[in-house]
Design an enzyme around this catalytic site. Structure first.
Site, PDB file in Angstrom:
ATOM      1  N   HIS A 127       0.808  -1.276  -0.009  1.00  0.00           N
ATOM      2  CA  HIS A 127      -0.016   0.066   0.035  1.00  0.00           C
ATOM      3  C   HIS A 127       0.910   1.331   0.122  1.00  0.00           C
ATOM      4  O   HIS A 127       1.848   1.142   0.548  1.00  0.00           O
ATOM      5  CB  HIS A 127      -0.837  -0.044   1.264  1.00  0.00           C
ATOM      6  CG  HIS A 127      -1.868   0.828   1.499  1.00  0.00           C
ATOM      7  ND1 HIS A 127      -1.541   2.095   1.838  1.00  0.00           N
ATOM      8  CD2 HIS A 127      -3.294   1.013   1.173  1.00  0.00           C
ATOM      9  CE1 HIS A 127      -2.945   2.996   2.007  1.00  0.00           C
ATOM     10  NE2 HIS A 127      -3.942   2.265   1.681  1.00  0.00           N
ATOM     11  N   ASP A 204       3.138  -4.406   8.106  1.00  0.00           N
ATOM     12  CA  ASP A 204       1.784  -3.566   7.888  1.00  0.00           C
ATOM     13  C   ASP A 204       0.585  -4.464   7.732  1.00  0.00           C
ATOM     14  O   ASP A 204       0.379  -5.428   7.117  1.00  0.00           O
ATOM     15  CB  ASP A 204       1.671  -2.951   6.417  1.00  0.00           C
ATOM     16  CG  ASP A 204       0.456  -2.350   6.091  1.00  0.00           C
ATOM     17  OD1 ASP A 204      -0.700  -2.689   6.813  1.00  0.00           O
ATOM     18  OD2 ASP A 204       0.295  -1.660   5.025  1.00  0.00           O
ATOM     19  N   GLN A 207      -4.617  -5.263   6.983  1.00  0.00           N
ATOM     20  CA  GLN A 207      -5.809  -6.121   6.560  1.00  0.00           C
ATOM     21  C   GLN A 207      -5.584  -7.414   7.063  1.00  0.00           C
ATOM     22  O   GLN A 207      -6.409  -8.353   6.795  1.00  0.00           O
ATOM     23  CB  GLN A 207      -5.518  -6.109   4.908  1.00  0.00           C
ATOM     24  CG  GLN A 207      -5.579  -4.946   4.034  1.00  0.00           C
ATOM     25  CD  GLN A 207      -6.985  -4.270   4.100  1.00  0.00           C
ATOM     26  OE1 GLN A 207      -8.158  -5.097   4.365  1.00  0.00           O
ATOM     27  NE2 GLN A 207      -7.139  -3.072   3.755  1.00  0.00           N
ATOM     28  N   LYS A 230     -10.312  -0.486  10.424  1.00  0.00           N
ATOM     29  CA  LYS A 230     -10.600  -1.682   9.729  1.00  0.00           C
ATOM     30  C   LYS A 230     -10.861  -2.870  10.589  1.00  0.00           C
ATOM     31  O   LYS A 230     -11.245  -3.882  10.102  1.00  0.00           O
ATOM     32  CB  LYS A 230      -9.409  -1.884   8.837  1.00  0.00           C
ATOM     33  CG  LYS A 230      -8.988  -0.745   7.726  1.00  0.00           C
ATOM     34  CD  LYS A 230      -7.727  -0.940   7.279  1.00  0.00           C
ATOM     35  CE  LYS A 230      -7.289   0.068   6.344  1.00  0.00           C
ATOM     36  NZ  LYS A 230      -8.005   0.583   5.210  1.00  0.00           N
ATOM     37  N   CYS A 368      -5.006   2.508  -3.574  1.00  0.00           N
ATOM     38  CA  CYS A 368      -3.682   3.157  -2.872  1.00  0.00           C
ATOM     39  C   CYS A 368      -2.472   2.052  -3.080  1.00  0.00           C
ATOM     40  O   CYS A 368      -1.784   1.910  -2.281  1.00  0.00           O
ATOM     41  CB  CYS A 368      -3.803   3.233  -1.350  1.00  0.00           C
ATOM     42  SG  CYS A 368      -4.876   4.826  -0.918  1.00  0.00           S
TER      43      CYS A 368
HETATM   44  N1  PLP Z   1      -1.826  -0.600   4.562  1.00  0.00           N
HETATM   45  C1  PLP Z   1      -2.596  -1.307   4.213  1.00  0.00           C
HETATM   46  C2  PLP Z   1      -2.479  -2.861   3.679  1.00  0.00           C
HETATM   47  C3  PLP Z   1      -4.108  -0.659   3.884  1.00  0.00           C
HETATM   48  O1  PLP Z   1      -4.880  -1.477   3.138  1.00  0.00           O
HETATM   49  C4  PLP Z   1      -4.315   0.550   4.393  1.00  0.00           C
HETATM   50  C5  PLP Z   1      -5.475   1.299   4.032  1.00  0.00           C
HETATM   51  O2  PLP Z   1      -6.256   0.898   3.438  1.00  0.00           O
HETATM   52  C6  PLP Z   1      -3.283   1.107   4.935  1.00  0.00           C
HETATM   53  C7  PLP Z   1      -1.927   0.330   5.055  1.00  0.00           C
HETATM   54  C8  PLP Z   1      -3.455   2.536   5.572  1.00  0.00           C
HETATM   55  O3  PLP Z   1      -4.145   2.398   6.725  1.00  0.00           O
HETATM   56  P1  PLP Z   1      -4.881   3.802   7.398  1.00  0.00           P
HETATM   57  O4  PLP Z   1      -5.449   4.625   6.317  1.00  0.00           O
HETATM   58  O5  PLP Z   1      -6.142   3.203   8.392  1.00  0.00           O
HETATM   59  O6  PLP Z   1      -3.666   4.357   8.071  1.00  0.00           O
END
Ligand code: PLP
Length: 410
Positions: A127, A204, A207, A230, A368
């Site tokens: 992401h 990260d 998900q 999430k 993203c």
């Molecule tokens: N990493 C992954 C795999 C994501 O799907 C997302 C959000 O869609 C993020 C990071 C970023 O999360 P946040 O916008 O809650 O900081």
């Protein structure tokens, strides 16, 4: 052996008030969970309760309300600790979410430990929030960003990942579950290889944390980031877990109140962890709401949630696979509840609009993850992402909805 719980999905659905509403006169079929999940009543009630009965700033005042709020806030930290199976509660730092947690490590750890010639290794399926903070660090330090490739099913090529680890690698930053593809990465194996090369590993978990049991100690990683919104919790709260000795050795990130022990114009000494990384008034009520959400998940059982969602993904995948002209992007053998797809001759945005008219909420676009779209040579995908409150009947509605999109555009 403890027996795995089975989920009472109809009862669970009743716990999420929004699922009862209609959209454009149709029952809501909410399949945008990877972007943000819906909230159970216990989360909504926990936030309301704080503001109605207990609200005050934390840690500072001598009065009753502040003591009560502080206790709840620190209980929330312990709830995150339990959810991740972290060794100590001081290893949990509240952040706005995954993005802020990764930026914290990139800036606080990165600036102290990364210099010109060093390398940060990421994967091809990250992401943007696990790409850009490392690019910024590389720009500031002269380090190099290295990318481990995936194959055309969207699976990380493990040999190629290992090949890219070297004595120059300071840190691996990888996604546990890809939001754009659903791929589950072998994080424990990746951690072992990273450590063998002398590198640290940040995961990260945005998900992954809402959909499977997370045990940061068993995974053997060094940092883990996730977002509350999430994981059926509030927006604007999330956490970074880091091994205590790493956090202790890191300089602070933001300066301000709470993160200090003493301040004079000549010199400031910093507070202990986790407070060293929590400058300013934290997001108190949402941390308490997050704890309610995580405890709700734990009571249903993360193993049961994972098993249910896996079965639902297989069912939904088989259903949409029957549709001619539909191509699934991301067909790894190990996947979580995400189906990203393109429809021949139909723009993703048009498909999303027609699905919405049928009450089906999906996400369209690049999610993203522009490099993932470039790799698969698509401009955008339609993404249906599942939660433990979704049902086979909803997967059927999705499949019928997609066929309707095709009819309208044929
Ligand atoms: N990493 C992954 C795999 C994501 O799907 C997302 C959000 O869609 C993020 C990071 C970023 O999360 P946040 O916008 O809650 O900081």
């Amino acid at each position: 052996m403890t027996q795995m719980k089975t989920l009472d999905v109809e009862a669970i659905r009743k716990d999420f008030p929004i699922l009862a509403r209609t959209v454009h006169g149709k029952p809501l079929v909410y399949l945008d969970n990877a972007a943000s999940a819906q909230k159970p009543r216990c989360v909504i009630d926990a936030i309301r309760h704080v503001y109605e009965h207990e609200y005050s700033n934390v840690h500072r005042a001598a009065h009753e309300l502040s003591a009560a709020t502080t206790e709840k806030f620190e209980h929330a930290r312990r709830a995150v600790q339990a959810f991740l199976n972290a060794r100590e509660d001081r290893e949990i730092i509240f952040t706005r979410g995954t993005t802020e947690a990764i930026n914290l490590v990139a800036q606080a750890w990165g600036r102290a430990n990364v210099s010109a010639g060093d390398e940060i290794l990421i994967t091809a399926m990250e992401h943007h929030s696990n790409i850009v903070p490392w690019q910024m660090l590389c720009q500031a330090t002269g380090a190099k960003l290295v990318v481990a490739p995936m194959d055309d099913t969207g699976t990380l090529i493990l040999d190629e990942y290992v090949k890219r680890l070297s004595p120059r690698t300071r840190l691996v930053a990888c996604v546990q579950v890809s939001n754009a593809l659903g791929t589950i990465n072998p994080v424990a194996q990746m951690a072992q290889a990273a450590h063998k090369a002398g590198a640290l590993i940040l995961v990260d978990g945005a998900q992954a944390a809402p959909h499977q049991r997370i045990d940061v100690q068993a995974l053997g990683v060094d940092f883990y980031a996730f977002s509350g919104h999430k994981a059926y919790g509030p927006t604007g709260i999330g956490a970074l877990w880091g091994r205590a000795e790493l956090l202790e050795a890191m300089p602070p990130w933001q300066g301000g109140g709470e993160m200090i022990k003493s301040v004079s114009f000549e010199q400031t000494t910093y507070n202990v962890i986790p407070h060293k990384f929590e400058a300013g008034t934290p997001n108190i009520a949402d941390a308490i709401g997050l704890a309610a959400g995580l405890e709700y998940l734990a009571a249903r059982g993360m193993d049961a949630i994972e098993a249910y969602e896996h079965e639902l993904l297989e069912y939904a995948t088989a259903k949409v696979r029957e549709i001619p002209g539909l191509r699934i992007i991301g067909t790894s053998a190990r996947k979580a509840g995400v189906i990203s797809f393109v429809l021949e001759g139909i723009h993703a945005a048009d498909a999303g609009m027609i699905l919405d008219q049928q009450g089906i909420a999906v996400r369209v676009g690049q999610h993203c993850a522009e490099p993932v779209m470039d790799f698969f040579k698509v401009r955008a995908t339609v993404r249906a992402s599942f939660a433990f409150y979704n049902t086979r009947a909803e997967a059927d509605v999705l499949a019928a909805g997609i066929r309707k999109v095709q009819e309208l555009f044929s």
